[in-house]
Design a protein around this motif. Structure first.
Motif, PDB file in Angstrom:
ATOM      1  N   GLY A  94       7.390  32.204   9.477  1.00 51.77           N
ATOM      2  CA  GLY A  94       8.347  32.331  10.564  1.00 51.77           C
ATOM      3  C   GLY A  94       9.127  33.626  10.459  1.00 51.77           C
ATOM      4  N   VAL A  95       9.636  34.070  11.593  1.00 49.14           N
ATOM      5  CA  VAL A  95      10.466  35.270  11.644  1.00 49.14           C
ATOM      6  C   VAL A  95      11.675  35.001  12.514  1.00 49.14           C
ATOM      7  CG1 VAL A  95       8.551  36.869  11.292  1.00 49.14           C
ATOM      8  CG2 VAL A  95       9.230  36.267  13.611  1.00 49.14           C
ATOM      9  N   GLU A  96      12.658  35.855  12.359  1.00 47.83           N
ATOM     10  CA  GLU A  96      13.829  35.808  13.225  1.00 47.83           C
ATOM     11  C   GLU A  96      14.274  37.235  13.488  1.00 47.83           C
ATOM     12  OE1 GLU A  96      17.670  34.648  11.718  1.00 47.83           O
ATOM     13  OE2 GLU A  96      17.055  35.080   9.694  1.00 47.83           O
ATOM     14  N   ASN A  97      15.001  37.417  14.532  1.00 51.53           N
ATOM     15  CA  ASN A  97      15.623  38.696  14.838  1.00 51.53           C
ATOM     16  C   ASN A  97      17.118  38.444  14.970  1.00 51.53           C
ATOM     17  OD1 ASN A  97      13.456  40.725  15.151  1.00 51.53           O
ATOM     18  ND2 ASN A  97      12.699  39.244  16.636  1.00 51.53           N
ATOM     19  N   PRO A  98      17.879  38.812  13.957  1.00 52.49           N
ATOM     20  CA  PRO A  98      19.308  38.474  13.944  1.00 52.49           C
ATOM     21  C   PRO A  98      20.155  39.384  14.832  1.00 52.49           C
ATOM     22  CG  PRO A  98      18.732  39.661  11.952  1.00 52.49           C
ATOM     23  CD  PRO A  98      17.458  39.468  12.723  1.00 52.49           C
ATOM     24  N   VAL A  99      19.889  39.293  16.122  1.00 51.91           N
ATOM     25  CA  VAL A  99      20.691  40.043  17.090  1.00 51.91           C
ATOM     26  C   VAL A  99      21.089  39.093  18.210  1.00 51.91           C
ATOM     27  CG1 VAL A  99      19.555  42.249  16.580  1.00 51.91           C
ATOM     28  CG2 VAL A  99      18.684  40.824  18.429  1.00 51.91           C
ATOM     29  N   PRO A 100      22.180  39.394  18.899  1.00 47.07           N
ATOM     30  CA  PRO A 100      22.560  38.548  20.044  1.00 47.07           C
ATOM     31  C   PRO A 100      21.441  38.512  21.086  1.00 47.07           C
ATOM     32  CG  PRO A 100      24.349  40.026  19.433  1.00 47.07           C
ATOM     33  CD  PRO A 100      23.142  40.455  18.646  1.00 47.07           C
ATOM     34  N   SER A 101      21.294  37.387  21.747  1.00 46.28           N
ATOM     35  CA  SER A 101      20.214  37.195  22.712  1.00 46.28           C
ATOM     36  C   SER A 101      20.149  38.290  23.768  1.00 46.28           C
ATOM     37  CB  SER A 101      20.361  35.840  23.403  1.00 46.28           C
ATOM     38  OG  SER A 101      20.267  34.807  22.470  1.00 46.28           O
TER      39      SER A 101
END
Length: 152
Positions: A94-101
């Motif tokens: 899994g991955v995530e992008n830690p920025v506001p939508s």
């Protein structure tokens, strides 16, 4: 030790770090045969393989991107070729992008969807296909995270 896990063949996507690493090593402690999938860091995957073997299990590493159908097919085929069967498929990558939508690019959005959802679909599909074709009562485990509760 859980004797029912001894010699079970387990594939762990994203198995070179984080939760995937912990699960892979734990299955090694149960003397399972573990296929450690990684996407980019072979050195980390080799460290996990070593930990599994030191714990009493057997392990191989397989490079592959869970967003690519051919890589997931290869992952399952390699598990069967090397260990003779497949018992457990853990879709953990899994991955995530830690920025506001509102700042997330479409490219980054697609990367998350492709890895977290399509990757789990492909892994599940290939494992289930193998289980059905070989009359095996296998297990598919799809991991998630807390990010559905704390979205960016």
């Amino acid at each position: 030790m859980y004797t029912d896990l001894k010699d079970k063949v387990v594939v762990v996507t994203g198995g070179s770090k984080g939760l995937g690493r912990a699960m892979a090593v734990r299955f090694g402690e149960e003397q399972s045969k573990v296929v450690v999938n990684y996407r980019s860091n072979e050195e980390e995957a080799l460290e996990v393989k070593k930990e599994i073997e030191e714990a009493g299990g057997q392990a191989i590493i397989v490079r592959g991107d869970v967003t690519k159908e051919e890589d997931v097919v290869n992952l399952v085929e390699t598990a069967v070729k090397e260990f003779g069967t497949l018992d457990v498929m853990i879709n953990n990558a899994g991955v995530e992008n830690p920025v506001p939508s509102h700042e997330l690019s479409l490219e980054n959005w697609n990367q998350v969807i492709d890895t977290n959802l399509t990757g789990a679909f492909l892994g599940s599909r290939e494992a289930i296909k193998y289980f059905v074709e070989n009359d095996i009562k296998g297990n598919v485990i799809n991991m998630s995270s807390v990010h559905e509760m704390i979205p960016w």
